[in-house]
Write a protein that holds these residues in place. Sequence first.
Motif, PDB file in Angstrom:
ATOM      1  N   LEU A  61      36.487  38.201  39.216  1.00 27.18           N
ATOM      2  CA  LEU A  61      36.944  39.583  39.396  1.00 27.18           C
ATOM      3  C   LEU A  61      38.283  39.818  38.710  1.00 27.18           C
ATOM      4  O   LEU A  61      38.527  40.899  38.159  1.00 27.18           O
ATOM      5  N   ALA A  62      39.154  38.820  38.731  1.00 24.62           N
ATOM      6  CA  ALA A  62      40.446  38.952  38.051  1.00 24.62           C
ATOM      7  C   ALA A  62      40.257  38.970  36.536  1.00 24.62           C
ATOM      8  O   ALA A  62      40.961  39.708  35.831  1.00 24.62           O
ATOM      9  N   GLU A  63      39.334  38.162  36.020  1.00 18.46           N
ATOM     10  CA  GLU A  63      39.037  38.196  34.591  1.00 18.46           C
ATOM     11  C   GLU A  63      38.530  39.589  34.192  1.00 18.46           C
ATOM     12  O   GLU A  63      38.923  40.136  33.161  1.00 18.46           O
ATOM     13  N   ARG A  64      37.666  40.152  35.019  1.00 17.45           N
ATOM     14  CA  ARG A  64      37.174  41.504  34.762  1.00 17.45           C
ATOM     15  C   ARG A  64      38.327  42.511  34.816  1.00 17.45           C
ATOM     16  O   ARG A  64      38.427  43.409  33.974  1.00 17.45           O
ATOM     17  N   ALA A  65      39.199  42.355  35.797  1.00 17.72           N
ATOM     18  CA  ALA A  65      40.320  43.287  35.959  1.00 17.72           C
ATOM     19  C   ALA A  65      41.230  43.282  34.743  1.00 17.72           C
ATOM     20  O   ALA A  65      41.754  44.330  34.336  1.00 17.72           O
ATOM     21  N   GLN A  66      41.427  42.113  34.127  1.00 19.62           N
ATOM     22  CA  GLN A  66      42.278  42.042  32.946  1.00 19.62           C
ATOM     23  C   GLN A  66      41.662  42.777  31.764  1.00 19.62           C
ATOM     24  O   GLN A  66      42.379  43.322  30.926  1.00 19.62           O
ATOM     25  N   VAL A  67      40.341  42.795  31.692  1.00 23.49           N
ATOM     26  CA  VAL A  67      39.654  43.462  30.577  1.00 23.49           C
ATOM     27  C   VAL A  67      39.635  44.973  30.774  1.00 23.49           C
ATOM     28  O   VAL A  67      39.898  45.743  29.842  1.00 23.49           O
ATOM     29  N   PHE A  68      39.340  45.417  31.995  1.00 17.12           N
ATOM     30  CA  PHE A  68      39.121  46.845  32.238  1.00 17.12           C
ATOM     31  C   PHE A  68      40.273  47.542  32.956  1.00 17.12           C
ATOM     32  O   PHE A  68      40.211  48.753  33.187  1.00 17.12           O
ATOM     33  N   GLY A  69      41.319  46.790  33.317  1.00 15.50           N
ATOM     34  CA  GLY A  69      42.442  47.412  33.998  1.00 15.50           C
ATOM     35  C   GLY A  69      42.075  47.965  35.357  1.00 15.50           C
ATOM     36  O   GLY A  69      42.630  48.973  35.796  1.00 15.50           O
ATOM     37  N   GLU A  70      41.155  47.305  36.034  1.00 14.87           N
ATOM     38  CA  GLU A  70      40.655  47.782  37.323  1.00 14.87           C
ATOM     39  C   GLU A  70      41.022  46.786  38.413  1.00 14.87           C
ATOM     40  O   GLU A  70      40.704  45.602  38.300  1.00 14.87           O
ATOM     41  N   ASP A  71      41.687  47.245  39.453  1.00 14.88           N
ATOM     42  CA  ASP A  71      42.112  46.373  40.544  1.00 14.88           C
ATOM     43  C   ASP A  71      41.149  46.535  41.713  1.00 14.88           C
ATOM     44  O   ASP A  71      41.120  47.582  42.358  1.00 14.88           O
ATOM     45  N   PRO A  72      40.326  45.502  42.025  1.00 19.02           N
ATOM     46  CA  PRO A  72      39.358  45.646  43.119  1.00 19.02           C
ATOM     47  C   PRO A  72      39.942  45.421  44.504  1.00 19.02           C
ATOM     48  O   PRO A  72      39.267  45.677  45.504  1.00 19.02           O
ATOM     49  N   SER A  73      41.180  44.935  44.588  1.00 14.78           N
ATOM     50  CA  SER A  73      41.705  44.511  45.883  1.00 14.78           C
ATOM     51  C   SER A  73      41.746  45.622  46.943  1.00 14.78           C
ATOM     52  O   SER A  73      41.567  45.324  48.130  1.00 14.78           O
ATOM     53  N   PRO A  74      41.951  46.920  46.582  1.00 11.55           N
ATOM     54  CA  PRO A  74      41.946  47.932  47.643  1.00 11.55           C
ATOM     55  C   PRO A  74      40.599  48.103  48.329  1.00 11.55           C
ATOM     56  O   PRO A  74      40.522  48.710  49.407  1.00 11.55           O
ATOM     57  N   TRP A  75      39.528  47.595  47.732  1.00 11.02           N
ATOM     58  CA  TRP A  75      38.194  47.766  48.315  1.00 11.02           C
ATOM     59  C   TRP A  75      37.864  46.703  49.352  1.00 11.02           C
ATOM     60  O   TRP A  75      36.901  46.850  50.105  1.00 11.02           O
ATOM     61  N   PHE A  76      38.654  45.624  49.407  1.00 11.41           N
ATOM     62  CA  PHE A  76      38.305  44.540  50.315  1.00 11.41           C
ATOM     63  C   PHE A  76      38.586  44.940  51.760  1.00 11.41           C
ATOM     64  O   PHE A  76      39.679  45.409  52.099  1.00 11.41           O
ATOM     65  N   THR A  77      37.590  44.723  52.608  1.00 11.77           N
ATOM     66  CA  THR A  77      37.773  44.917  54.049  1.00 11.77           C
ATOM     67  C   THR A  77      38.067  43.595  54.746  1.00 11.77           C
ATOM     68  O   THR A  77      38.509  43.593  55.895  1.00 11.77           O
ATOM     69  N   SER A  78      37.822  42.489  54.051  1.00 12.16           N
ATOM     70  CA  SER A  78      38.054  41.155  54.606  1.00 12.16           C
ATOM     71  C   SER A  78      39.404  40.618  54.137  1.00 12.16           C
ATOM     72  O   SER A  78      39.635  40.477  52.930  1.00 12.16           O
ATOM     73  N   PRO A  79      40.307  40.289  55.058  1.00 11.72           N
ATOM     74  CA  PRO A  79      41.588  39.692  54.642  1.00 11.72           C
ATOM     75  C   PRO A  79      41.397  38.390  53.889  1.00 11.72           C
ATOM     76  O   PRO A  79      42.158  38.085  52.961  1.00 11.72           O
ATOM     77  N   GLN A  80      40.411  37.605  54.265  1.00 14.24           N
ATOM     78  CA  GLN A  80      40.159  36.345  53.568  1.00 14.24           C
ATOM     79  C   GLN A  80      39.700  36.582  52.136  1.00 14.24           C
ATOM     80  O   GLN A  80      40.017  35.794  51.232  1.00 14.24           O
ATOM     81  N   ALA A  81      38.966  37.664  51.915  1.00 16.29           N
ATOM     82  CA  ALA A  81      38.545  38.005  50.556  1.00 16.29           C
ATOM     83  C   ALA A  81      39.760  38.330  49.692  1.00 16.29           C
ATOM     84  O   ALA A  81      39.829  37.919  48.523  1.00 16.29           O
TER      85      ALA A  81
END
Length: 294
Positions: free
Chosen positions: A183-203
């Motif tokens: 997901l971080a590799e994808r984020a570097q390519v597309f400038g998209e941060d997925p972390s606000p979507w996580f409902t799990s703290p462990q995720a």
Amino acid sequence: MPDSPRRSPVEHGFPHLETVRSAITALYRRLSADGVRRFATSLAPVDAAFADVDDLHLGAQRVARAMVHHYRLPDARVIVAFRSMEHAGSVELAAGPEYFVELNDRFRTHRRDIGAALSHEVAHVLLHRLGLEFPGTRDNEILTDTVAAYLGAGWLLLDAFREDAASSQKLGYLTPEEFGYVLAERAQVFGEDPSPWFTSPQAYTAYTEGRARALRDAARPPLTAAGWAGRRRYALDRRTGSGGPGGSYAFETAADGLRVAFPCPVCHQRNRVPVRGRVRVRCALCRAVLDCTT
């Protein structure tokens, strides 16, 4: 897709990282850089939302259709059934016109994770239609997890990871940190941060650990972003002709002089560049422009 039940500990770390990197390379080779860029926007959380009051079968089919559209598969009816099974789900890889997906019975009462399971199973359909597979069940499932995450739907698989002192749950073959890495590799390519979507703290924790590993990939010699220690080690290896740690780079003698071979930090295909100081290199596969000091 495997389902890590409550009685089993969750594996952590990066034991499958080389296969994950190979999967990203294979994806770029099959889709091309332009094809991968068609997936610049991830599946929205609302498209995978599943409330307890929703009808089980209608809701599952709605989410499955969203997966089919996200993966840009031919529009067709998705039939989702539930039954007792060892794994989290399975899919019938037929030519169509309908897609048949079976999910583990436990998802009847764990509806928030139905989207995660479907992101993996429908990714199987995509890979089947692309003719893209790895030999062996293990590597092929790692390929499926990696493609699901890299193309913007598999963030749900990481969000399904939950762990505390009494229980644990994980979907997929990748470790949580490996999902975070992709997901971080994808984020570097597309400038998209997925972390606000996580409902799990462990995720979220796993994502930050995977992101740290991905950032280290983007700061290894001969990339100019490498730190002082890496640059010093690289200069020493260049004088002696030694390879970099973990095969991160290798020197080769060619007709036009010394070359250095190293993996692209985006698609992980190896590039070969003349050793001649500061250069800018365009990766032939993903077309990323890499600043290098060779």
